[in-house]
Write a protein that holds these residues in place. Structure first.
Motif, mmCIF file in Angstrom:
data_model
loop_
_atom_site.group_PDB
_atom_site.id
_atom_site.type_symbol
_atom_site.label_atom_id
_atom_site.label_comp_id
_atom_site.label_asym_id
_atom_site.label_seq_id
_atom_site.Cartn_x
_atom_site.Cartn_y
_atom_site.Cartn_z
ATOM 1 N N MET A 103 0.835 -1.204 0.000
ATOM 2 C CA MET A 103 0.000 0.000 0.000
ATOM 3 C C MET A 103 0.863 1.244 0.000
ATOM 4 O O MET A 103 0.612 2.187 -0.721
ATOM 5 N N SER A 104 1.946 1.225 0.830
ATOM 6 C CA SER A 104 2.796 2.392 0.917
ATOM 7 C C SER A 104 3.503 2.678 -0.398
ATOM 8 O O SER A 104 3.815 3.798 -0.725
ATOM 9 N N ALA A 105 3.765 1.595 -1.179
ATOM 10 C CA ALA A 105 4.441 1.781 -2.459
ATOM 11 C C ALA A 105 3.592 2.570 -3.445
ATOM 12 O O ALA A 105 4.099 3.186 -4.374
ATOM 13 N N ASN A 106 2.261 2.560 -3.254
ATOM 14 C CA ASN A 106 1.376 3.277 -4.166
ATOM 15 C C ASN A 106 1.238 4.754 -3.829
ATOM 16 O O ASN A 106 0.802 5.541 -4.649
ATOM 17 N N LYS A 107 1.597 5.123 -2.609
ATOM 18 C CA LYS A 107 1.388 6.512 -2.189
ATOM 19 C C LYS A 107 2.129 7.510 -3.063
ATOM 20 O O LYS A 107 1.553 8.517 -3.489
ATOM 21 N N PRO A 108 3.431 7.288 -3.393
ATOM 22 C CA PRO A 108 4.118 8.249 -4.249
ATOM 23 C C PRO A 108 3.436 8.436 -5.596
ATOM 24 O O PRO A 108 3.407 9.518 -6.150
ATOM 25 N N ARG A 115 0.216 8.186 -6.203
ATOM 26 C CA ARG A 115 -0.966 9.016 -5.995
ATOM 27 C C ARG A 115 -0.558 10.472 -5.811
ATOM 28 O O ARG A 115 -1.216 11.380 -6.319
ATOM 29 N N LEU A 116 0.537 10.710 -5.093
ATOM 30 C CA LEU A 116 1.011 12.070 -4.893
ATOM 31 C C LEU A 116 1.467 12.683 -6.215
ATOM 32 O O LEU A 116 1.187 13.853 -6.504
ATOM 33 N N ASP A 117 2.150 11.884 -7.042
ATOM 34 C CA ASP A 117 2.575 12.376 -8.348
ATOM 35 C C ASP A 117 1.370 12.725 -9.219
ATOM 36 O O ASP A 117 1.367 13.737 -9.929
ATOM 37 N N ALA A 118 0.358 11.880 -9.167
ATOM 38 C CA ALA A 118 -0.846 12.129 -9.962
ATOM 39 C C ALA A 118 -1.519 13.422 -9.525
ATOM 40 O O ALA A 118 -1.976 14.214 -10.363
ATOM 41 N N ARG A 119 -1.575 13.655 -8.208
ATOM 42 C CA ARG A 119 -2.166 14.889 -7.696
ATOM 43 C C ARG A 119 -1.348 16.102 -8.109
ATOM 44 O O ARG A 119 -1.895 17.124 -8.526
ATOM 45 N N ARG A 120 -0.022 15.964 -8.018
ATOM 46 C CA ARG A 120 0.834 17.090 -8.419
ATOM 47 C C ARG A 120 0.670 17.396 -9.907
ATOM 48 O O ARG A 120 0.611 18.556 -10.314
ATOM 49 N N ASN A 121 0.588 16.349 -10.720
ATOM 50 C CA ASN A 121 0.412 16.553 -12.161
ATOM 51 C C ASN A 121 -0.907 17.244 -12.463
ATOM 52 O O ASN A 121 -0.972 18.153 -13.295
ATOM 53 N N ARG A 122 -1.957 16.797 -11.761
ATOM 54 C CA ARG A 122 -3.262 17.415 -11.996
ATOM 55 C C ARG A 122 -3.243 18.888 -11.595
ATOM 56 O O ARG A 122 -3.734 19.755 -12.338
ATOM 57 N N ASP A 123 -2.702 19.182 -10.422
ATOM 58 C CA ASP A 123 -2.647 20.567 -9.955
ATOM 59 C C ASP A 123 -1.830 21.435 -10.908
ATOM 60 O O ASP A 123 -2.205 22.573 -11.211
ATOM 61 N N ALA A 124 -0.703 20.882 -11.384
ATOM 62 C CA ALA A 124 0.146 21.634 -12.310
ATOM 63 C C ALA A 124 -0.587 21.915 -13.621
ATOM 64 O O ALA A 124 -0.469 23.001 -14.203
ATOM 65 N N LEU A 125 -1.361 20.941 -14.080
ATOM 66 C CA LEU A 125 -2.119 21.123 -15.319
ATOM 67 C C LEU A 125 -3.214 22.176 -15.160
ATOM 68 O O LEU A 125 -3.439 22.987 -16.068
ATOM 69 N N VAL A 126 -3.906 22.173 -14.030
ATOM 70 C CA VAL A 126 -4.965 23.159 -13.791
ATOM 71 C C VAL A 126 -4.380 24.572 -13.726
ATOM 72 O O VAL A 126 -4.911 25.515 -14.322
ATOM 73 N N ILE A 127 -3.275 24.719 -13.017
ATOM 74 C CA ILE A 127 -2.618 26.034 -12.918
ATOM 75 C C ILE A 127 -2.153 26.493 -14.296
ATOM 76 O O ILE A 127 -2.370 27.650 -14.695
ATOM 77 N N ALA A 128 -1.535 25.594 -15.045
ATOM 78 C CA ALA A 128 -1.062 25.936 -16.385
ATOM 79 C C ALA A 128 -2.231 26.279 -17.309
ATOM 80 O O ALA A 128 -2.141 27.210 -18.125
ATOM 81 N N ALA A 129 -3.333 25.540 -17.176
ATOM 82 C CA ALA A 129 -4.506 25.806 -18.010
ATOM 83 C C ALA A 129 -5.064 27.204 -17.734
ATOM 84 O O ALA A 129 -5.417 27.937 -18.671
ATOM 85 N N ARG A 130 -5.149 27.573 -16.463
ATOM 86 C CA ARG A 130 -5.635 28.914 -16.131
ATOM 87 C C ARG A 130 -4.750 29.977 -16.758
ATOM 88 O O ARG A 130 -5.240 30.985 -17.290
#
Length: 211
Positions: free
Chosen positions: A1-6, A8-23
């Motif tokens: 389970m712990s191996a999946n956390k990074p 998920r964090l990368d996916a969240r960072r990518n999404r946030d970066a895309l939203v900021i860039a889109a704006r």
């Protein structure tokens, strides 16, 4: 389970970066800006963008979500005002002010809702607007033949005024809006030549991005 956390964090960072860039990119170049430019600014591959946002509307929805919520708060604040005419004017002025200050919202006014969630938020906002309009008409201060759908004529014309004047006279839209509001006073009303467009016609008039 712990191996999946990074991951998920990368996916969240990518999404946030895309939203900021889109704006940023949509604000600079409009809602039809190349998606590959947004991916590049976010520092991710174009495939990552499509993985997170399968089409342009999904990305637009994420970029404007907080702005749409701000519009809903304006309608609620307007309804809380006691004076029916001031309530109506506050609603229209603040919505136009929000559009004038944000290119994303200004362009979105000419498009269909990019997601069911934003469509639902729009519907809620329209319900509150209808209350404000009905109250003003019952008080005899807003012309009785004006319909909620007619607000599209204000926002559509406002969009074009802002586009043409933002670089040379950024407050010119206020003069245009004041002239329109004076024409909506009950005392200034004259019979209109045609009935208002229907909600169905209004929705049909808004383009939908099929890419």
């Amino acid at each position: 389970m712990s191996a999946n956390k990074p991951l998920r964090l990368d996916a969240r960072r990518n999404r946030d970066a895309l939203v900021i860039a889109a704006r940023e990119v949509f604000t600079e170049r409009g809602l039809d800006a190349p998606l590959k430019e947004i991916a590049a600014r976010a520092g991710v591959a174009i495939g990552t963008l499509y993985n997170r946002f399968p089409d342009r509307d999904d990305l637009i929805a994420a970029a404007v979500e907080d702005r749409i919520e701000a519009g809903g708060r304006i309608a609620e604040d307007a309804l809380a005002l006691d004076d029916p005419w001031e309530s109506f004017v506050y609603l229209v002025e603040k919505v136009c002010e929000l559009q004038a200050s944000d290119r994303l919202l200004n362009e979105l006014a000419l498009r269909a809702a990019p997601s069911p969630a934003i469509a639902a938020q729009r519907e809620h906002g329209h319900a509150v607007m209808r209350e404000i309009i009905t109250r003003a008409q019952e008080a005899g201060v807003l012309r009785a033949d004006w319909a909620l759908e007619d607000i599209a004529f204000i926002t559509w014309s406002h969009t074009r005024v802002v586009e043409q004047t933002v670089r040379v006279a950024p407050d010119a839209w206020r003069r245009n809006l004041a002239l329109m509001l004076d024409g909506l006073r009950a005392a200034a009303a004259h019979p209109l030549p045609v009935p208002p467009i229907t909600e169905e016609q209004l929705n049909q008039a808004l383009p939908v991005d099929r890419r």
